[in-house]
Design a protein around this motif. Structure first.
Motif, PDB file in Angstrom:
ATOM      1  N   ILE A 103     -33.400  41.310 -61.194  1.00  0.00           N
ATOM      2  CA  ILE A 103     -33.592  40.015 -61.837  1.00  0.00           C
ATOM      3  C   ILE A 103     -33.491  38.886 -60.819  1.00  0.00           C
ATOM      4  O   ILE A 103     -34.291  37.940 -60.821  1.00  0.00           O
ATOM      5  N   ASN A 122     -36.588  38.869 -58.692  1.00  0.00           N
ATOM      6  CA  ASN A 122     -37.707  38.333 -59.464  1.00  0.00           C
ATOM      7  C   ASN A 122     -37.673  36.815 -59.481  1.00  0.00           C
ATOM      8  O   ASN A 122     -38.703  36.146 -59.328  1.00  0.00           O
ATOM      9  N   GLN A 123     -36.487  36.249 -59.635  1.00  0.00           N
ATOM     10  CA  GLN A 123     -36.364  34.806 -59.631  1.00  0.00           C
ATOM     11  C   GLN A 123     -36.745  34.215 -58.275  1.00  0.00           C
ATOM     12  O   GLN A 123     -37.384  33.161 -58.195  1.00  0.00           O
ATOM     13  N   LYS A 155     -30.217  46.450 -62.140  1.00  0.00           N
ATOM     14  CA  LYS A 155     -30.953  45.539 -63.002  1.00  0.00           C
ATOM     15  C   LYS A 155     -30.681  44.087 -62.609  1.00  0.00           C
ATOM     16  O   LYS A 155     -31.588  43.263 -62.554  1.00  0.00           O
ATOM     17  N   ASN A 156     -29.414  43.766 -62.329  1.00  0.00           N
ATOM     18  CA  ASN A 156     -29.076  42.402 -61.926  1.00  0.00           C
ATOM     19  C   ASN A 156     -29.732  42.029 -60.603  1.00  0.00           C
ATOM     20  O   ASN A 156     -30.207  40.908 -60.414  1.00  0.00           O
TER      21      ASN A 156
END
Length: 251
Positions: A205, A208-209, A201-202
């Protein structure tokens, strides 16, 4: 006020205050406060037009201090006498006292002074009037109020507040204990899976950034050329949509 032969005596009893201590369990213990003296005062009023000598005697002279224990009261004058009880180690049974005081008074010569008083003056001789008045000793119990916590509600007792606080502490302790027990019930495989999913998940993220930053850069370049969207821009938008869908599905 009590009337004697020569002197009016007020009051007729010697009252001494004993302090009753209250322990933590709210049980009253009959214990005298140590290192504390208790005093009682008398007022002697000469109701004659003569000089009157007086003397105060007690059945327990080691226990009490009388000031003054002898003196002269002038005609129509008053004299204050203070009787002090020494510090006691314990209260008497049932708060009763058998000690007695005797106040003797006699008419003396006009102009007599305290230094002129002798023991022989109070001897009952033929034709000599010696007035005597017996004083009773009374012990008065005094109980200081027990402190009530400020946060306690009106109408609630300190004891109930203590129980309520104890119950709240017990509930908090039980909640923490249950939380620790749930942590212990998880198997090593479950903990490993949770760790792996958290790491993925990290990573998603962060990716995505990074895509958002490149998308903003492409938008700026596109606006500078005033043209349409490039193939790279379209591909990045597609990847971003797929990644968002992946994250939503995993959640």
């Amino acid at each position: 006020m009590n009337e004697g032969g020569f002197l009016d005596i007020d009051p007729k009893e010697l009252k001494f205050v004993f302090i009753l201590l209250i322990n933590f369990r709210l049980v009253m213990d009959r214990a005298v406060e140590l290192k504390k003296q208790s005093s009682s005062s008398l007022q002697l009023i000469n109701k004659t037009d003569q000089y009157v000598a007086f003397k105060v005697k007690t059945t327990n002279p080691k226990k009490y201090c009388v000031r003054p224990n002898t003196g002269i009261v002038l005609p129509s004058a008053t004299c204050d006498v203070t009787v002090t009880m020494q510090a006691q180690k314990e209260a008497p049974p049932d708060m009763q006292c058998k000690d007695k005081f005797l106040l003797q008074s006699v008419i003396v010569e006009h102009g007599a002074m305290t230094k002129d008083i002798t023991s022989e003056m109070f001897n009952k001789e033929s034709g000599k009037v010696v007035d005597e008045f017996k004083l009773r000793v009374v012990y008065v119990p005094f109980s200081p109020p027990s402190p009530v916590p400020e946060e306690a509600e009106e109408g609630s007792s300190p004891r109930s507040s203590i129980f309520e606080n104890g119950a709240q502490s017990l509930q908090t302790h039980d909640s923490v204990t249950r939380s620790h027990e749930l942590q212990k019930e998880k198997s090593p495989e479950t903990l490993a899976m949770i760790s792996k999913l958290t790491e993925e998940k990290n990573t998603a993220i962060q990716f995505n950034q990074k895509l958002r930053q490149e998308l903003d850069l492409l938008r700026k370049e596109s606006s500078m050329h005033q043209g349409g969207f490039s193939i790279t821009f379209v591909v990045l938008v597609g990847l971003l949509g797929a990644l968002i869908g992946y994250i939503i599905k995993k959640s």
